[in-house]
Design an enzyme around this catalytic site. Sequence first.
Site, PDB file in Angstrom:
ATOM      1  N   TRP A 110      41.900  38.993  52.476  1.00 49.28           N
ATOM      2  CA  TRP A 110      42.639  39.379  51.279  1.00 49.28           C
ATOM      3  C   TRP A 110      43.138  40.818  51.383  1.00 49.28           C
ATOM      4  O   TRP A 110      42.391  41.714  51.788  1.00 49.28           O
ATOM      5  CB  TRP A 110      41.745  39.250  50.040  1.00 49.28           C
ATOM      6  CG  TRP A 110      41.538  37.836  49.615  1.00 49.28           C
ATOM      7  CD1 TRP A 110      42.057  36.722  50.213  1.00 49.28           C
ATOM      8  CD2 TRP A 110      40.753  37.375  48.513  1.00 49.28           C
ATOM      9  NE1 TRP A 110      41.644  35.597  49.554  1.00 49.28           N
ATOM     10  CE2 TRP A 110      40.844  35.966  48.510  1.00 49.28           C
ATOM     11  CE3 TRP A 110      39.991  38.004  47.535  1.00 49.28           C
ATOM     12  CZ2 TRP A 110      40.197  35.180  47.557  1.00 49.28           C
ATOM     13  CZ3 TRP A 110      39.353  37.230  46.587  1.00 49.28           C
ATOM     14  CH2 TRP A 110      39.458  35.831  46.595  1.00 49.28           C
ATOM     15  N   GLU A 130      41.524  38.042  25.976  1.00 55.61           N
ATOM     16  CA  GLU A 130      40.371  37.152  25.772  1.00 55.61           C
ATOM     17  C   GLU A 130      39.074  37.933  25.534  1.00 55.61           C
ATOM     18  O   GLU A 130      38.056  37.364  25.179  1.00 55.61           O
ATOM     19  CB  GLU A 130      40.186  36.242  26.997  1.00 55.61           C
ATOM     20  CG  GLU A 130      41.225  35.139  27.120  1.00 55.61           C
ATOM     21  CD  GLU A 130      42.484  35.571  27.876  1.00 55.61           C
ATOM     22  OE1 GLU A 130      42.755  36.786  27.931  1.00 55.61           O
ATOM     23  OE2 GLU A 130      43.192  34.681  28.388  1.00 55.61           O
ATOM     24  N   THR A 181      48.162  35.049  24.337  1.00 53.39           N
ATOM     25  CA  THR A 181      48.253  35.702  25.633  1.00 53.39           C
ATOM     26  C   THR A 181      49.280  34.944  26.456  1.00 53.39           C
ATOM     27  O   THR A 181      49.273  33.706  26.464  1.00 53.39           O
ATOM     28  CB  THR A 181      46.877  35.771  26.325  1.00 53.39           C
ATOM     29  OG1 THR A 181      47.081  36.130  27.679  1.00 53.39           O
ATOM     30  CG2 THR A 181      46.112  34.476  26.259  1.00 53.39           C
ATOM     31  N   LYS A 235      47.099  36.861  50.751  1.00 50.49           N
ATOM     32  CA  LYS A 235      46.166  36.271  51.718  1.00 50.49           C
ATOM     33  C   LYS A 235      46.792  36.306  53.095  1.00 50.49           C
ATOM     34  O   LYS A 235      47.726  35.572  53.379  1.00 50.49           O
ATOM     35  CB  LYS A 235      45.807  34.858  51.305  1.00 50.49           C
ATOM     36  CG  LYS A 235      45.015  34.865  50.027  1.00 50.49           C
ATOM     37  CD  LYS A 235      44.823  33.499  49.421  1.00 50.49           C
ATOM     38  CE  LYS A 235      44.308  33.640  48.015  1.00 50.49           C
ATOM     39  NZ  LYS A 235      45.328  33.534  46.971  1.00 50.49           N
TER      40      LYS A 235
HETATM   41  P1  AMP Z   1      46.255  41.115  28.780  1.00 56.10           P
HETATM   42  O1  AMP Z   1      45.441  39.980  28.308  1.00 56.10           O
HETATM   43  O2  AMP Z   1      47.727  40.916  28.595  1.00 56.10           O
HETATM   44  O3  AMP Z   1      45.788  42.394  28.180  1.00 56.10           O
HETATM   45  O4  AMP Z   1      46.087  41.226  30.357  1.00 56.10           O
HETATM   46  C1  AMP Z   1      44.821  41.338  30.933  1.00 56.10           C
HETATM   47  C2  AMP Z   1      44.942  41.571  32.421  1.00 56.10           C
HETATM   48  O5  AMP Z   1      45.564  42.826  32.699  1.00 56.10           O
HETATM   49  C3  AMP Z   1      43.627  41.649  33.129  1.00 56.10           C
HETATM   50  O6  AMP Z   1      43.079  40.372  33.364  1.00 56.10           O
HETATM   51  C4  AMP Z   1      44.001  42.398  34.397  1.00 56.10           C
HETATM   52  O7  AMP Z   1      44.577  41.543  35.349  1.00 56.10           O
HETATM   53  C5  AMP Z   1      45.055  43.355  33.911  1.00 56.10           C
HETATM   54  N1  AMP Z   1      44.453  44.678  33.689  1.00 56.10           N
HETATM   55  C6  AMP Z   1      44.078  45.223  32.525  1.00 56.10           C
HETATM   56  N2  AMP Z   1      43.592  46.463  32.710  1.00 56.10           N
HETATM   57  C7  AMP Z   1      43.641  46.723  34.037  1.00 56.10           C
HETATM   58  C8  AMP Z   1      43.267  47.823  34.878  1.00 56.10           C
HETATM   59  N3  AMP Z   1      42.771  48.948  34.380  1.00 56.10           N
HETATM   60  N4  AMP Z   1      43.449  47.692  36.204  1.00 56.10           N
HETATM   61  C9  AMP Z   1      43.965  46.568  36.736  1.00 56.10           C
HETATM   62  N5  AMP Z   1      44.346  45.508  36.007  1.00 56.10           N
HETATM   63  C10 AMP Z   1      44.183  45.563  34.670  1.00 56.10           C
END
Ligand code: AMP
Length: 541
Positions: free
Chosen positions: A443, A330, A186, A438
């Site tokens: 927020w 994760e 990641t 912020k």
């Molecule tokens: P990744 O590990 O690259 O798949 O990224 C995960 C992150 O993507 C999450 O912790 C969120 O911050 C963001 N994310 C995934 N799905 C969504 C969603 N439907 N809405 C907002 N953020 C999302």
Amino acid sequence: MHGLMMDMPLLISGLIRHADRHHGDTEIVSKRVEGDLHRYTYREAHARARKLAKALGRLGVKMHDRAGTLAWNGYRHFEVYYAVAGTGSVIHTINPRLFPEQIVYIANHAEDRVLFFDLTFLPLVEKLAPMLTTVKHYVLMTDRAHMPGKTGIAGLKCYEELLAAEDDGYEWPEFDERTAACLCYTSGTTGNPKGVLYHHRSTILHAYGGALPDVLNLSSRDVVLPVVPMFHVNAWGLPYSCAAMGTKLVFPGQHLDGRSLHELFETERVSMSAGVPTVWLGLLNHMKEHKLGFSTLKAVVIGGSACPPAMMRAFDELGVQVLHAWGMTEMSPLGSVATLKEKHLRLPKAQQTAILMKQGRAPYGVDWRIVDENGKELPHDGKAFGDLQVRGPWITSGYFKDEGGNPLKDGWFPTGDVCTIDADGYIQITDRSKDVIKSGGEWISSIDLENIAVAHPAVQEAAVIGIKHPKWDERPIVVAIVKKGQSLTKEELLKFYEGKIAKWWTPDDVVFVDDLPHTATGKLSKLTLREKFKDYRLPAA
Ligand code: AMP
């Protein structure tokens, strides 16, 4: 007293064996890098995965060894998924959109022994090979006719030749279901990428969980086209869930533009698809421009970043249900999907849409809570927002080689996302904790402000970031791309916010740009944008 049920470990090989024995003639169709359309069945996929398993043994790939891939969504990649994990080795899918230095870092960190790659990536691999210190074998995923005449990669092997040299008389070995099966790095926002190491058990439980009606709702009557790449969190588990359900799979290869996708949706009678908002934008624009519709598509899963309301509306008008999903590498990655409960079925459409716009509810297998800065749990009232923490059998307990130490807080994994949880259990992500703005101790959600900006008919794409402010600490600005052939002023866009949010949330400024930075997984790169705007001065500051 123990129960008397059979003790059969949950292994990935069991999925492809099941698909072969019970859905043997169900198709897997792939748009190939070579340009043509390839079709075969789960039965043939299983036979070829067993041949590949034998070939891996011949190459000296042992249990727990890592096999890297640089490949698009296609049947050969699917075979590598099953052959590598099935033999007890670990498949390490690498995102080819990462910077070359990052690819080198993670392939070396993972200690990949063998690297499988598509023809597209031959020039990249030729360049990187001298720096890949652990790779012993390079396998080009193509046939003899497409092998390069001359290459800088010593001993380059041809995938189809490896398979042709083997028969399919191979029995998948049995081992502990907690054996590592897949490795995904990641990118994170700081430091080096970190590896998330799934085991067989977590992958199988996630495959079951992902198929449930309130999650991705998969069955043997569906045709699924995963647009989300197999190099990004195992295409959200679809290659596993679909094998478990006997679902026809359609792999789009490298062509993810609107025209190619729409064609494939129609010719293969796709009923369900999944991907990040960016790809859907391309498809929707193409369809609007050519006045097209869908004849078989019923649902799309949208996740990876927040689904803008305008996108949900556009799909709704085309008769397609949007499943807004949230998750992360994760978490294998499925964390939540938004679907209605029985008590919501009689609500007016606008109220239903408001529920479906949220990131949704947790399937059994995911548990969560929100906490404040001091780790104190906050109420599930849809108002309080805090840091989202999760736990469950398909959620990581740490990173490969213990990078970064133990991430858990009292047994919970901190997601880095900020959200509310309502009384019905739906989460609404307001931001990444690093992206939240912020202002005066309160927020502001950058996602909410972006959603409003992209709902403006003249806006193509928009990002909202916080800019340092002497009095308020931070104030939001919108960085936006105007659609081709349209015009828009700063005042017009700011006026568009009126009545949609609290006045103090209104961005302080608008900057129009030609391009916005994206990460290797297609998300807006707020980090790059913040860096670019670090010396930006607000008009009134
Ligand atoms: P990744 O590990 O690259 O798949 O990224 C995960 C992150 O993507 C999450 O912790 C969120 O911050 C963001 N994310 C995934 N799905 C969504 C969603 N439907 N809405 C907002 N953020 C999302």
